[in-house]
Design a protein around this motif. Structure first.
Motif, PDB file in Angstrom:
ATOM      1  N   ASN A  73     -22.914 -23.435  33.204  1.00 34.23           N
ATOM      2  CA  ASN A  73     -21.911 -23.865  34.033  1.00 34.23           C
ATOM      3  C   ASN A  73     -21.438 -23.016  35.066  1.00 34.23           C
ATOM      4  O   ASN A  73     -20.481 -23.189  35.570  1.00 34.23           O
ATOM      5  CB  ASN A  73     -20.609 -24.160  33.097  1.00 34.23           C
ATOM      6  CG  ASN A  73     -20.957 -25.404  32.073  1.00 34.23           C
ATOM      7  OD1 ASN A  73     -21.927 -26.140  32.200  1.00 34.23           O
ATOM      8  ND2 ASN A  73     -20.289 -25.193  30.989  1.00 34.23           N
ATOM      9  N   GLY A  74     -22.488 -22.082  35.711  1.00 35.64           N
ATOM     10  CA  GLY A  74     -22.296 -21.454  36.899  1.00 35.64           C
ATOM     11  C   GLY A  74     -21.666 -20.218  36.581  1.00 35.64           C
ATOM     12  O   GLY A  74     -21.316 -19.526  37.480  1.00 35.64           O
ATOM     13  N   PHE A  75     -21.130 -19.875  35.542  1.00 37.12           N
ATOM     14  CA  PHE A  75     -20.354 -18.755  35.059  1.00 37.12           C
ATOM     15  C   PHE A  75     -21.418 -17.552  35.087  1.00 37.12           C
ATOM     16  O   PHE A  75     -22.559 -17.739  34.834  1.00 37.12           O
ATOM     17  CB  PHE A  75     -19.622 -18.837  34.020  1.00 37.12           C
ATOM     18  CG  PHE A  75     -18.560 -19.541  33.721  1.00 37.12           C
ATOM     19  CD1 PHE A  75     -18.534 -20.940  33.564  1.00 37.12           C
ATOM     20  CD2 PHE A  75     -17.232 -19.032  34.199  1.00 37.12           C
ATOM     21  CE1 PHE A  75     -17.270 -21.559  33.563  1.00 37.12           C
ATOM     22  CE2 PHE A  75     -16.186 -19.712  34.389  1.00 37.12           C
ATOM     23  CZ  PHE A  75     -16.234 -21.264  33.832  1.00 37.12           C
ATOM     24  N   GLU A  76     -20.904 -16.298  35.577  1.00 34.47           N
ATOM     25  CA  GLU A  76     -21.526 -15.033  35.303  1.00 34.47           C
ATOM     26  C   GLU A  76     -20.620 -13.942  35.093  1.00 34.47           C
ATOM     27  O   GLU A  76     -19.412 -13.954  35.368  1.00 34.47           O
ATOM     28  CB  GLU A  76     -22.540 -14.585  36.549  1.00 34.47           C
ATOM     29  CG  GLU A  76     -21.563 -14.579  37.659  1.00 34.47           C
ATOM     30  CD  GLU A  76     -22.567 -14.143  38.840  1.00 34.47           C
ATOM     31  OE1 GLU A  76     -23.703 -14.872  39.109  1.00 34.47           O
ATOM     32  OE2 GLU A  76     -22.166 -13.381  39.635  1.00 34.47           O
ATOM     33  N   ALA A  77     -21.145 -12.729  34.422  1.00 35.24           N
ATOM     34  CA  ALA A  77     -20.353 -11.344  34.203  1.00 35.24           C
ATOM     35  C   ALA A  77     -20.940 -10.307  34.375  1.00 35.24           C
ATOM     36  O   ALA A  77     -22.176 -10.229  34.196  1.00 35.24           O
ATOM     37  CB  ALA A  77     -19.829 -11.620  32.684  1.00 35.24           C
ATOM     38  N   GLU A  78     -20.342  -9.429  34.941  1.00 42.02           N
ATOM     39  CA  GLU A  78     -21.069  -8.056  34.804  1.00 42.02           C
ATOM     40  C   GLU A  78     -20.652  -6.959  33.992  1.00 42.02           C
ATOM     41  O   GLU A  78     -19.378  -6.737  33.924  1.00 42.02           O
ATOM     42  CB  GLU A  78     -20.863  -7.659  36.486  1.00 42.02           C
ATOM     43  CG  GLU A  78     -21.597  -6.221  37.074  1.00 42.02           C
ATOM     44  CD  GLU A  78     -21.230  -5.882  38.502  1.00 42.02           C
ATOM     45  OE1 GLU A  78     -20.622  -6.649  39.242  1.00 42.02           O
ATOM     46  OE2 GLU A  78     -21.941  -5.012  38.932  1.00 42.02           O
TER      47      GLU A  78
END
Lengths: 113, 110
Positions: B61-66
């Motif tokens: 769903n277009g989420f990302e995390a670093e």
């Protein structure tokens, strides 16, 4: 792929009545299984986990109990419900070799009146 | 021992604006980190996970995390919020078992 079924989806019970929530898992064998509870406005609280048939570990002392009569069946029970037992109960399984990732069932909404 | 702190209990954004949900963790060992999403009266769905590979993780769903080890953070972002993103989000740290954050409720305004 794995599927978790929880039954029932919703339940309304009077105080002092017994409880039995069922969780069954498909698509995997010998999973670690977990019961969590979410009270209103709170995060997840781990209640019980099981690494195999008949093996239950309790995280929080309370009037609930759990049993694992079969490899892919996990049951949450109580002899006498309290008002504070109301909440959303989630069953989860740990996927083998998947960095401790857990897969969750759809949950059971329990209201104790 | 490990623990996780979600810095905001509630975040409100307008549709089409960026989303930032903050998560800090504590762990004695190299952890695995996860973000789960929960829609009302539903189970938790895995959004993404970090398992010591690439530090920037892309999810559904277009989420990302670093993953930032120096800051012990694992913030969740999305460039443009959609109404369907409104839900509760949980950050999770795992070494031997899973530790859940308290959750962040995301509201998306039209």
């Amino acid at each position: 792929s794995q599927t978790i079924h929880q039954w029932p989806a919703t339940l309304v019970q009077p105080v002092g009545s017994p409880l039995s929530l069922e969780c069954t898992v498909e698509g995997t064998s010998n999973p670690n299984l977990y019961w969590y509870r979410q009270a209103a406005g709170r995060g997840l609280q781990l209640l019980f986990y099981s690494v195999g048939i008949g093996q239950i570990s309790s995280e929080v002392p309370q009037n609930l109990s759990a049993s694992r009569p079969q490899d892919r069946q996990f049951i949450l029970s109580s002899k006498k419900l309290l008002l504070s037992d109301s909440g959303f109960y989630l069953c989860a399984c740990r996927l083998a070799g998947r960095y401790n990732e857990q897969f969750f069932g759809p949950g059971t909404r329990l209201t104790v009146l | 021992a490990q623990s996780v702190t979600q810095l905001d209990s509630h975040v409100s954004v307008s549709e089409g604006t960026p989303v930032l949900l903050r998560c800090n963790y504590s762990s004695s060992y190299s952890p695995s980190l996860f973000w789960y999403v929960q829609h009302p009266n539903k189970g938790l769905q895995l959004l993404l996970k970090y398992t010591s590979a690439a530090t920037l993780v892309k999810g559904i769903n277009g989420f990302e995390a670093e993953f930032k080890k120096s800051e012990t953070s694992f913030h969740l972002t999305k460039p443009s919020a959609h109404m369907s993103d409104a839900a509760e989000y949980f950050c999770v740290v795992s070494v031997s078992d899973m530790r859940f954050g308290a959750g962040t409720r995301l509201t998306v305004k039209p």
